[in-house]
Design an enzyme around this catalytic site. Sequence first.
Site, mmCIF file in Angstrom:
data_model
loop_
_atom_site.group_PDB
_atom_site.id
_atom_site.type_symbol
_atom_site.label_atom_id
_atom_site.label_comp_id
_atom_site.label_asym_id
_atom_site.label_seq_id
_atom_site.Cartn_x
_atom_site.Cartn_y
_atom_site.Cartn_z
ATOM 1 N N GLY A 15 0.819 -1.209 0.000
ATOM 2 C CA GLY A 15 0.000 0.000 0.000
ATOM 3 C C GLY A 15 0.848 1.252 0.000
ATOM 4 O O GLY A 15 0.431 2.308 0.491
ATOM 5 N N ALA A 17 1.813 3.320 -2.281
ATOM 6 C CA ALA A 17 1.590 4.409 -3.229
ATOM 7 C C ALA A 17 0.791 5.569 -2.636
ATOM 8 O O ALA A 17 0.792 6.665 -3.204
ATOM 9 C CB ALA A 17 0.892 3.881 -4.475
ATOM 10 N N LEU A 49 -3.129 -7.546 -4.728
ATOM 11 C CA LEU A 49 -3.261 -8.467 -3.602
ATOM 12 C C LEU A 49 -4.666 -9.030 -3.454
ATOM 13 O O LEU A 49 -4.908 -9.844 -2.560
ATOM 14 C CB LEU A 49 -2.834 -7.767 -2.309
ATOM 15 C CG LEU A 49 -1.359 -7.361 -2.277
ATOM 16 C CD1 LEU A 49 -1.025 -6.668 -0.953
ATOM 17 C CD2 LEU A 49 -0.450 -8.560 -2.485
ATOM 18 N N SER A 118 -8.272 -1.723 12.158
ATOM 19 C CA SER A 118 -9.076 -0.498 12.178
ATOM 20 C C SER A 118 -9.926 -0.484 13.433
ATOM 21 O O SER A 118 -10.301 -1.545 13.957
ATOM 22 C CB SER A 118 -9.986 -0.439 10.954
ATOM 23 O OG SER A 118 -10.953 0.595 11.080
ATOM 24 N N TYR A 158 -16.404 -4.070 5.425
ATOM 25 C CA TYR A 158 -15.118 -3.516 5.860
ATOM 26 C C TYR A 158 -14.806 -3.910 7.306
ATOM 27 O O TYR A 158 -13.723 -4.420 7.603
ATOM 28 C CB TYR A 158 -15.125 -1.998 5.714
ATOM 29 C CG TYR A 158 -13.863 -1.329 6.214
ATOM 30 C CD1 TYR A 158 -12.707 -1.365 5.459
ATOM 31 C CD2 TYR A 158 -13.845 -0.672 7.437
ATOM 32 C CE1 TYR A 158 -11.544 -0.753 5.899
ATOM 33 C CE2 TYR A 158 -12.689 -0.047 7.893
ATOM 34 C CZ TYR A 158 -11.540 -0.098 7.127
ATOM 35 O OH TYR A 158 -10.397 0.500 7.580
ATOM 36 N N LYS A 162 -11.710 -6.316 8.883
ATOM 37 C CA LYS A 162 -10.740 -5.846 9.870
ATOM 38 C C LYS A 162 -10.838 -6.638 11.178
ATOM 39 O O LYS A 162 -9.827 -6.845 11.850
ATOM 40 C CB LYS A 162 -10.948 -4.351 10.112
ATOM 41 C CG LYS A 162 -10.598 -3.479 8.911
ATOM 42 C CD LYS A 162 -9.134 -3.635 8.501
ATOM 43 C CE LYS A 162 -8.727 -2.620 7.446
ATOM 44 N NZ LYS A 162 -7.296 -2.709 7.075
#
Length: 264
Positions: A15, A17, A49, A118, A158, A162
Amino acid sequence: MSTPETDPRTYLVTGAASGIGRATTDYLRAQGHTVIGADLKGTDISADLATPDGRTQLVDRAHELTGGRLDAVIASAGLGQFLPLTVQVNYFGVVATLEGLRPLLAAGTHPRAVLISSVASVYPADQAIVEASLAGDEESAVAAAQAAMDRGEGYAIYGASKQAIARWLRRTAVSGDWAAAGIPLNAVAPGTTVTPMTAPMLADADTRKAVDAAVPMPLNGHARPEQVAPLLAWLTSPENTHVTGQVIFLDGGADAVIRGDEIW
């Protein structure tokens, strides 16, 4: 004088970028470390990924670029979309990254690893997604995420991804491959962090209000990626000798507000 705490190290950051991954890459390079960045494009390793081929490509290229040794891995790649793809990246992509690169860490000096969870992991989650993920059944996890979407509950994907990765961390960090091999493995769970992923939500006043109600951050409000980077750097430094299996909330107090004093 050079010490283990100050010697240059070789990191791999996924991650890299944008967001937390990019900020951490910049932070580590400014300290004199070598950082191999991985992302969909624009970094040292281009790999998706969300796919088995992309996960294999990441590990193979890491072997080529490092000569088979890494000192630290920071698995920061993640998605916040209400789509099954989020589970594929946030859980299966992270697990494949850490498991695939563990042999390189075992060959490194003072090896360390950390992933991004998270504060969303503390809320009730879709357990069909969580359990299928923990069972390593990607097909069923994706199907469960699609079922959540079909019920109009895509928002649950999400948090489930997590929660699953946080539970995987707790199980895995104390195993023979990690703790017994001298490799601390931890997670950082940010609250609301201003990144390209969250910027559209925070730009809308009504959505921002809903986000702040769900993730109350009484200490200093929203974080910036560069405020997360130092904690990731310390957890993956030789100075961290005994912290492992921990999900550390960098959330301005959100976890304490949400869950109170029954969790410690």
